[in-house]
Design a protein around this motif. Structure first.
Motif, PDB file in Angstrom:
ATOM      1  N   LEU A 133       0.829  -1.197   0.000  1.00  0.00           N
ATOM      2  CA  LEU A 133       0.000   0.000   0.000  1.00  0.00           C
ATOM      3  C   LEU A 133       0.867   1.252   0.000  1.00  0.00           C
ATOM      4  N   ARG A 134       1.979   1.247   0.719  1.00  0.00           N
ATOM      5  CA  ARG A 134       2.832   2.447   0.777  1.00  0.00           C
ATOM      6  C   ARG A 134       3.390   2.807  -0.602  1.00  0.00           C
ATOM      7  N   ASP A 135       3.658   1.804  -1.441  1.00  0.00           N
ATOM      8  CA  ASP A 135       4.124   2.087  -2.807  1.00  0.00           C
ATOM      9  C   ASP A 135       3.036   2.803  -3.599  1.00  0.00           C
ATOM     10  N   LEU A 136       1.817   2.289  -3.481  1.00  0.00           N
ATOM     11  CA  LEU A 136       0.692   2.883  -4.205  1.00  0.00           C
ATOM     12  C   LEU A 136       0.424   4.300  -3.722  1.00  0.00           C
ATOM     13  N   GLN A 137       0.487   4.508  -2.414  1.00  0.00           N
ATOM     14  CA  GLN A 137       0.235   5.841  -1.851  1.00  0.00           C
ATOM     15  C   GLN A 137       1.294   6.844  -2.319  1.00  0.00           C
ATOM     16  N   ALA A 138       2.546   6.425  -2.354  1.00  0.00           N
ATOM     17  CA  ALA A 138       3.607   7.323  -2.832  1.00  0.00           C
ATOM     18  C   ALA A 138       3.366   7.696  -4.293  1.00  0.00           C
ATOM     19  N   GLY A 139       3.019   6.708  -5.101  1.00  0.00           N
ATOM     20  CA  GLY A 139       2.752   6.972  -6.512  1.00  0.00           C
ATOM     21  C   GLY A 139       1.573   7.896  -6.713  1.00  0.00           C
ATOM     22  N   GLU A 140       0.483   7.621  -6.002  1.00  0.00           N
ATOM     23  CA  GLU A 140      -0.709   8.462  -6.133  1.00  0.00           C
ATOM     24  C   GLU A 140      -0.422   9.902  -5.731  1.00  0.00           C
ATOM     25  N   SER A 141       0.357  10.088  -4.683  1.00  0.00           N
ATOM     26  CA  SER A 141       0.631  11.449  -4.207  1.00  0.00           C
ATOM     27  C   SER A 141       1.419  12.274  -5.225  1.00  0.00           C
ATOM     28  N   MET A 142       2.094  11.588  -6.150  1.00  0.00           N
ATOM     29  CA  MET A 142       2.876  12.290  -7.174  1.00  0.00           C
ATOM     30  C   MET A 142       2.201  12.252  -8.545  1.00  0.00           C
ATOM     31  N   GLY A 143       0.961  11.777  -8.610  1.00  0.00           N
ATOM     32  CA  GLY A 143       0.224  11.777  -9.872  1.00  0.00           C
ATOM     33  C   GLY A 143       0.508  10.599 -10.781  1.00  0.00           C
ATOM     34  N   CYS A 144       1.128   9.554 -10.259  1.00  0.00           N
ATOM     35  CA  CYS A 144       1.430   8.369 -11.066  1.00  0.00           C
ATOM     36  C   CYS A 144       0.208   7.466 -11.188  1.00  0.00           C
ATOM     37  N   HIS A 145       0.157   6.719 -12.287  1.00  0.00           N
ATOM     38  CA  HIS A 145      -0.735   5.571 -12.367  1.00  0.00           C
ATOM     39  C   HIS A 145      -0.119   4.530 -11.444  1.00  0.00           C
ATOM     40  N   THR A 146      -0.944   3.738 -10.772  1.00  0.00           N
ATOM     41  CA  THR A 146      -0.393   2.770  -9.833  1.00  0.00           C
ATOM     42  C   THR A 146      -0.722   1.342 -10.234  1.00  0.00           C
ATOM     43  N   VAL A 147       0.232   0.473  -9.922  1.00  0.00           N
ATOM     44  CA  VAL A 147       0.109  -0.950 -10.225  1.00  0.00           C
ATOM     45  C   VAL A 147       0.511  -1.726  -8.987  1.00  0.00           C
ATOM     46  N   LEU A 148      -0.326  -2.685  -8.624  1.00  0.00           N
ATOM     47  CA  LEU A 148      -0.007  -3.623  -7.555  1.00  0.00           C
ATOM     48  C   LEU A 148       0.323  -4.954  -8.200  1.00  0.00           C
ATOM     49  N   VAL A 149       1.499  -5.500  -7.860  1.00  0.00           N
ATOM     50  CA  VAL A 149       1.843  -6.848  -8.315  1.00  0.00           C
ATOM     51  C   VAL A 149       1.613  -7.815  -7.162  1.00  0.00           C
ATOM     52  N   ARG A 150       1.259  -9.043  -7.515  1.00  0.00           N
ATOM     53  CA  ARG A 150       0.923 -10.042  -6.494  1.00  0.00           C
ATOM     54  C   ARG A 150       2.150 -10.737  -5.918  1.00  0.00           C
ATOM     55  N   THR A 151       3.322 -10.416  -6.400  1.00  0.00           N
ATOM     56  CA  THR A 151       4.543 -10.991  -5.843  1.00  0.00           C
ATOM     57  C   THR A 151       4.867 -10.287  -4.526  1.00  0.00           C
ATOM     58  N   GLY A 152       5.850 -10.795  -3.812  1.00  0.00           N
ATOM     59  CA  GLY A 152       6.222 -10.179  -2.540  1.00  0.00           C
ATOM     60  C   GLY A 152       5.045 -10.146  -1.582  1.00  0.00           C
ATOM     61  N   LYS A 153       4.734  -8.962  -1.081  1.00  0.00           N
ATOM     62  CA  LYS A 153       3.601  -8.778  -0.164  1.00  0.00           C
ATOM     63  C   LYS A 153       2.318  -8.410  -0.912  1.00  0.00           C
ATOM     64  N   GLY A 154       2.351  -8.487  -2.237  1.00  0.00           N
ATOM     65  CA  GLY A 154       1.231  -8.040  -3.061  1.00  0.00           C
ATOM     66  C   GLY A 154      -0.072  -8.771  -2.835  1.00  0.00           C
ATOM     67  N   ARG A 155      -0.023 -10.091  -2.711  1.00  0.00           N
ATOM     68  CA  ARG A 155      -1.264 -10.840  -2.472  1.00  0.00           C
ATOM     69  C   ARG A 155      -1.891 -10.439  -1.144  1.00  0.00           C
ATOM     70  N   ARG A 156      -1.059 -10.260  -0.132  1.00  0.00           N
ATOM     71  CA  ARG A 156      -1.545  -9.827   1.186  1.00  0.00           C
ATOM     72  C   ARG A 156      -2.188  -8.444   1.066  1.00  0.00           C
ATOM     73  N   THR A 157      -1.536  -7.543   0.329  1.00  0.00           N
ATOM     74  CA  THR A 157      -2.069  -6.191   0.126  1.00  0.00           C
ATOM     75  C   THR A 157      -3.397  -6.256  -0.620  1.00  0.00           C
ATOM     76  N   GLU A 158      -3.460  -7.091  -1.647  1.00  0.00           N
ATOM     77  CA  GLU A 158      -4.696  -7.231  -2.419  1.00  0.00           C
ATOM     78  C   GLU A 158      -5.827  -7.788  -1.549  1.00  0.00           C
ATOM     79  N   THR A 159      -5.523  -8.772  -0.719  1.00  0.00           N
ATOM     80  CA  THR A 159      -6.530  -9.389   0.136  1.00  0.00           C
ATOM     81  C   THR A 159      -7.121  -8.386   1.116  1.00  0.00           C
ATOM     82  N   LYS A 160      -6.267  -7.501   1.653  1.00  0.00           N
ATOM     83  CA  LYS A 160      -6.770  -6.462   2.569  1.00  0.00           C
ATOM     84  C   LYS A 160      -7.722  -5.534   1.837  1.00  0.00           C
ATOM     85  N   GLY A 161      -7.390  -5.229   0.578  1.00  0.00           N
ATOM     86  CA  GLY A 161      -8.292  -4.469  -0.274  1.00  0.00           C
ATOM     87  C   GLY A 161      -8.411  -2.987   0.002  1.00  0.00           C
ATOM     88  N   THR A 162      -8.196  -2.548   1.212  1.00  0.00           N
ATOM     89  CA  THR A 162      -8.387  -1.137   1.516  1.00  0.00           C
ATOM     90  C   THR A 162      -7.199  -0.310   1.026  1.00  0.00           C
TER      91      THR A 162
END
Length: 183
Positions: A133-162
């Motif tokens: 989530l912190r990666d997505l938040q940093a990107g959004e704050s700078m106007g980037c399009h954001t992408v979540l990958v399911r590798t690493g902690k990505g599946r856990r982040t996706e499951t939380k959903g918020t």
């Protein structure tokens, strides 16, 4: 580089290489995902600048030093170069979570550094790819399009959903690059 839309910013641990809750402490522990290096090279060969924005609080915690981190990044750059690509810039935060810096994601300092080094007016239209989530938040704050990958902690982040917001979700970096380069 005149167009911010031709920039992909990647988190490192969990996007490019295996992540560990015990931190990646040495070059021997730095293990890239099999398809990540080639995906980065493909982006580069297609005219995209590839930058990395990575929190490395293991330095502040005393798990490894900046020379060890530099050896990991040198090996990363060597492998991407060998695959025919290039990394434009690697920005990292060596601080711990309680140090009050402005660079530790989700704060935008690392992305601002990339913007400034590349002499871009902004990062609007660029892509930020991460597994947390912190990666997505940093990107959004700078106007980037954001992408979540399911590798690493990505599946856990996706499951939380918020907090995922408008982020696109892909199985891994290679799947995102396939999508980006073959719309």
């Amino acid at each position: 580089m005149a167009e911010a839309t031709r920039l992909v910013i990647l988190d490192r641990d969990g996007v490019i290489n295996l992540d560990s809750d015990d931190y990646i402490r040495s070059l021997d522990e730095w293990i890239p995902y099999p398809t990540a290096i080639e995906a980065m090279a493909r982006l580069s060969r297609a005219g995209w600048a590839v930058a990395i924005a990575t929190n490395q609080s293991g330095i502040a915690r005393g798990y490894y030093d900046e020379a060890t981190l530099a050896s990991m990044h040198t090996e990363l750059e060597r492998r991407v170069n060998e695959a025919g690509g290039a990394i434009t810039h690697i920005a990292y935060c060596p601080h711990g979570p309680d140090e009050g810096c402005s660079c530790r994601k989700p704060l935008p300092g690392l992305l601002a550094e990339i913007r400034d080094v590349l002499r871009l007016p902004n990062l609007e239209g660029s892509w930020m790819v991460g597994d947390s989530l912190r990666d997505l938040q940093a990107g959004e704050s700078m106007g980037c399009h954001t992408v979540l990958v399911r590798t690493g902690k990505g599946r856990r982040t996706e499951t939380k959903g918020t907090g995922i917001g408008k982020a696109l979700i892909f199985d891994d970096l290679a799947a995102f690059v396939d999508w980006l380069l073959n719309p």
